[in-house]
Design an enzyme around this catalytic site. Structure first.
Site, PDB file in Angstrom:
ATOM      1  CE  LYS A  81     -11.309 -24.502 -39.479  1.00  0.00           C
ATOM      2  NZ  LYS A  81     -11.721 -23.099 -39.284  1.00  0.00           N
ATOM      3  CG  ASN A  82      -8.155 -21.840 -38.727  1.00  0.00           C
ATOM      4  OD1 ASN A  82      -9.110 -22.050 -39.475  1.00  0.00           O
ATOM      5  ND2 ASN A  82      -8.265 -21.841 -37.413  1.00  0.00           N
ATOM      6  CB  CYS A 139     -20.478 -18.202 -35.710  1.00  0.00           C
ATOM      7  SG  CYS A 139     -19.015 -17.898 -34.741  1.00  0.00           S
ATOM      8  NE  ARG A 141     -15.322 -15.299 -34.789  1.00  0.00           N
ATOM      9  CZ  ARG A 141     -15.177 -16.499 -35.341  1.00  0.00           C
ATOM     10  NH1 ARG A 141     -16.125 -17.376 -35.209  1.00  0.00           N
ATOM     11  NH2 ARG A 141     -14.107 -16.787 -36.047  1.00  0.00           N
ATOM     12  CG  ASP A 164      -9.400 -22.302 -32.623  1.00  0.00           C
ATOM     13  OD1 ASP A 164      -8.849 -22.040 -33.696  1.00  0.00           O
ATOM     14  OD2 ASP A 164     -10.299 -21.597 -32.129  1.00  0.00           O
ATOM     15  NE  ARG A 202     -17.593 -24.043 -40.537  1.00  0.00           N
ATOM     16  CZ  ARG A 202     -17.696 -22.810 -40.040  1.00  0.00           C
ATOM     17  NH1 ARG A 202     -18.692 -22.501 -39.236  1.00  0.00           N
ATOM     18  NH2 ARG A 202     -16.812 -21.890 -40.348  1.00  0.00           N
TER      19      ARG A 202
HETATM   20  C1  EPZ Z   1      -9.369 -16.964 -36.302  1.00  0.00           C
HETATM   21  O1  EPZ Z   1     -10.643 -16.354 -36.261  1.00  0.00           O
HETATM   22  C2  EPZ Z   1      -9.619 -18.459 -36.474  1.00  0.00           C
HETATM   23  N1  EPZ Z   1     -10.316 -18.689 -37.733  1.00  0.00           N
HETATM   24  C3  EPZ Z   1     -10.455 -18.972 -35.302  1.00  0.00           C
HETATM   25  O2  EPZ Z   1     -10.589 -20.384 -35.474  1.00  0.00           O
HETATM   26  C4  EPZ Z   1      -9.678 -18.715 -34.009  1.00  0.00           C
HETATM   27  O3  EPZ Z   1     -10.473 -19.132 -32.920  1.00  0.00           O
HETATM   28  C5  EPZ Z   1      -9.386 -17.202 -33.888  1.00  0.00           C
HETATM   29  O4  EPZ Z   1      -8.661 -16.765 -35.065  1.00  0.00           O
HETATM   30  C6  EPZ Z   1      -8.545 -16.873 -32.661  1.00  0.00           C
HETATM   31  O5  EPZ Z   1      -7.350 -17.583 -32.716  1.00  0.00           O
HETATM   32  C7  EPZ Z   1      -9.597 -18.739 -38.873  1.00  0.00           C
HETATM   33  O6  EPZ Z   1      -8.392 -18.579 -38.878  1.00  0.00           O
HETATM   34  C8  EPZ Z   1     -10.368 -19.022 -40.130  1.00  0.00           C
HETATM   35  P1  EPZ Z   1      -9.769 -12.957 -34.365  1.00  0.00           P
HETATM   36  P2  EPZ Z   1     -10.766 -14.730 -36.356  1.00  0.00           P
HETATM   37  O7  EPZ Z   1      -9.998 -11.892 -35.368  1.00  0.00           O
HETATM   38  O8  EPZ Z   1      -9.759 -14.207 -37.290  1.00  0.00           O
HETATM   39  C9  EPZ Z   1     -12.462  -9.921 -31.940  1.00  0.00           C
HETATM   40  C10 EPZ Z   1     -11.729 -22.416 -35.657  1.00  0.00           C
HETATM   41  O9  EPZ Z   1     -12.280 -23.103 -34.789  1.00  0.00           O
HETATM   42  N2  EPZ Z   1     -12.450  -9.118 -33.177  1.00  0.00           N
HETATM   43  O10 EPZ Z   1      -8.383 -13.231 -33.906  1.00  0.00           O
HETATM   44  O11 EPZ Z   1     -12.195 -14.397 -36.610  1.00  0.00           O
HETATM   45  C11 EPZ Z   1     -13.217 -11.241 -32.127  1.00  0.00           C
HETATM   46  O12 EPZ Z   1     -14.610 -11.042 -31.931  1.00  0.00           O
HETATM   47  C12 EPZ Z   1     -11.916 -20.913 -35.679  1.00  0.00           C
HETATM   48  O13 EPZ Z   1     -10.954 -22.880 -36.548  1.00  0.00           O
HETATM   49  C13 EPZ Z   1     -12.963  -7.813 -33.130  1.00  0.00           C
HETATM   50  O14 EPZ Z   1     -13.431  -7.344 -32.091  1.00  0.00           O
HETATM   51  O15 EPZ Z   1     -10.400 -14.331 -34.872  1.00  0.00           O
HETATM   52  C14 EPZ Z   1     -12.592 -12.112 -31.064  1.00  0.00           C
HETATM   53  O16 EPZ Z   1     -13.209 -11.826 -29.827  1.00  0.00           O
HETATM   54  C15 EPZ Z   1     -12.926 -20.450 -34.640  1.00  0.00           C
HETATM   55  N3  EPZ Z   1     -12.962  -7.072 -34.271  1.00  0.00           N
HETATM   56  C16 EPZ Z   1     -11.139 -11.629 -31.018  1.00  0.00           C
HETATM   57  O17 EPZ Z   1     -11.126 -10.328 -31.628  1.00  0.00           O
HETATM   58  C17 EPZ Z   1     -12.448  -7.549 -35.449  1.00  0.00           C
HETATM   59  O18 EPZ Z   1     -12.448  -6.805 -36.453  1.00  0.00           O
HETATM   60  C18 EPZ Z   1     -10.189 -12.517 -31.804  1.00  0.00           C
HETATM   61  O19 EPZ Z   1     -10.711 -12.661 -33.108  1.00  0.00           O
HETATM   62  C19 EPZ Z   1     -11.926  -8.869 -35.469  1.00  0.00           C
HETATM   63  C20 EPZ Z   1     -11.931  -9.630 -34.320  1.00  0.00           C
END
Ligand code: EPZ
Length: 417
Positions: A22-23, A116, A121, A305, A397
């Site tokens: 998915k990711n 969420c 996020r 995850d 999802r």
């Molecule tokens: C991706 O989410 C994945 N989703 C998530 O999988 C996964 O948990 C996450 O990466 C971490 O590996 C997809 O790929 C669609 P991040 P993403 O940006 O990109 C903070 C699942 O279950 N952050 O790496 O949203 C954020 O709040 C999902 O399949 C900021 O502060 O994750 C988090 O604490 C859940 N500012 C941390 O960084 C930003 O602009 C990591 O988030 C972006 C993120």
């Protein structure tokens, strides 16, 4: 509202084929916006988030259709750059169309994804980095109004924090920027490597220079291509944990074991016996589950995850364990439901202290997010009696045919309306 009914306890035995990631599929689908040529995508998982991303592309004017196993995306007449809240709110990855729309049109109006269950996020890292490429943006009534008055101009950018989504958005945006972009402190999840493999095949000029640094040279024309998406490493990890938690014996197929060696090593440390073959992993659960401490981290660390899933296993370990959730600020929503099944888990900030030697009891449960919902199924599989899991739309999802795959290896599980 659909529910899942699970009768435990069963030792899972047999074979499970892992679906496409998915990711990896989500950023690759977003990246199809870069080209006016046809893109043929294979191995996309049949899950809700993929349907939502396809609806988002169609709302932007993409033509999409499935033929046999391929999704064909034709963006030759794709001309809209407005991504609406009603699509982005249900699937945060909708923010990933921002980069390609700016690269292609120089302007975009994309809904802020909103938070969420697992956290607020934010997308500040995406926006800060895009502004370094020359993007001007304003947030008006929950929408990002972004323009690139002089087009996207390549430059050097270092992410202040590792972010999967921000890395993906910037890589995609920089592929059509003028000049060269260097991105430092990138996330290097396998799904990001799959995205860059896709973009290179599309004709983009990308090169990973060192561990977390990538160089992107803007290009003009990109080709029509066929691409097959990688396997879902989180789905694979989930079924590995299921085998370990039920003292089962599973052959997990259509995987690349090397990509999930961190998870495999931890499961071995906990006591599972694991045999690796070319595209499959054979796991034997052990009666004794050894305790361990785990900290979630960006790849190649232990994936956040899989945190909810491994927590179920550690409840059954011979001693106390500790899990530190270092990625999201609120990713323990599954804990209260596991405690209702007899677990003894204490939360202190981003740490979960997990008592061992727990025998779960069946219960009626509530799913809160995608990975929490699957952890409740794992716990229900290990205990005698009937458990009911509500709000399984979270599950749909990201897990393709989960009841079918589990039933085939001996689980007593069915979906009820
Ligand atoms: C991706 O989410 C994945 N989703 C998530 O999988 C996964 O948990 C996450 O990466 C971490 O590996 C997809 O790929 C669609 P991040 P993403 O940006 O990109 C903070 C699942 O279950 N952050 O790496 O949203 C954020 O709040 C999902 O399949 C900021 O502060 O994750 C988090 O604490 C859940 N500012 C941390 O960084 C930003 O602009 C990591 O988030 C972006 C993120």
């Amino acid at each position: 509202m659909q529910k899942l009914e699970v009768f435990g306890a069963n030792k899972l035995k047999g074979e499970i084929n892992i679906s496409g990631s998915k990711n990896a599929s989500l950023p690759i689908l977003a990246a199809t916006l870069l080209t006016n040529k046809k893109v043929y995508l294979n191995n996309l998982p049949k899950v809700k988030d993929i349907e939502t991303m396809i609806s988002l592309l169609r709302s932007l004017g993409s033509k999409t259709k499935f033929n046999k196993k391929n999704l064909i995306v034709d963006n030759s007449k794709q001309n809209k750059n407005f991504a609406s809240y009603n699509l982005v709110k249900t699937m945060r990855a909708g923010i990933l169309v921002l980069g390609p729309l700016l690269a292609k049109f120089g302007r975009a109006k994309v809904s802020l994804p909103g938070g969420c269950a697992i956290g607020t996020r934010p997308v500040d890292l995406h926006l800060k980095a895009l502004s370094k490429l020359g993007v001007k943006y304003k947030i008006i009534q929950g929408y990002i109004h972004a323009t690139a008055p002089k087009g996207l101009i390549g430059t050097k950018i270092t992410f202040s924090k590792i972010s999967v989504g921000a890395t993906e958005n910037l890589i995609i945006a920089a592929t059509l920027a003028k000049g060269t972009t260097i991105l430092k402190n990138c996330a290097i999840e396998p799904e990001i490597k799959d995205l860059t493999n896709f973009l290179i095949k599309l004709g983009c000029n990308l090169k990973w220079l060192s561990n977390r640094t990538i160089r992107i040279k803007g290009v003009k024309n990109i080709h029509e291509i066929k691409y097959s998406v990688m396997f879902d490493r989180i789905e694979a990890g989930t079924y590995l944990v299921a085998a370990a938690a039920t003292e089962g014996n599973l052959r997990i197929k259509k995987v690349i074991p090397e990509i999930i060696k961190t998870e495999i090593n931890i499961l071995k440390r906990i006591g599972a016996k694991i045999i690796l073959k070319k595209n499959q992993i054979h796991i034997y659960g052990n009666k004794t589950i050894r305790n361990t401490n785990i900290k979630t981290a960006p790849y190649p660390g232990f994936p956040t995850d899989l945190q909810a899933q491994i927590m179920v296993l550690l409840c059954k370990a011979n001693r106390k364990s500790l899990i530190k959730e270092d990625i999201f600020e609120n990713r323990f929503m599954h804990v209260s439901e596991l405690n209702r099944m007899g677990a003894k888990i204490l939360i202190k900030g981003n740490k979960a202290l997990i008592e061992g030697n727990i025998k779960f009891t069946a219960a009626e449960l509530m799913a809160t997010d995608l990975r929490a919902s699957v952890s409740l199924i794992l716990a229900a599989l290990t205990t005698r009696g009937k458990s009911i899991i509500n709000r399984i739309y979270h599950l749909d999802r990201g897990y393709e045919n989960i009841e079918k795959k589990l039933k085939r290896v001996g689980a007593k599980i069915r979906r009820i309306n």
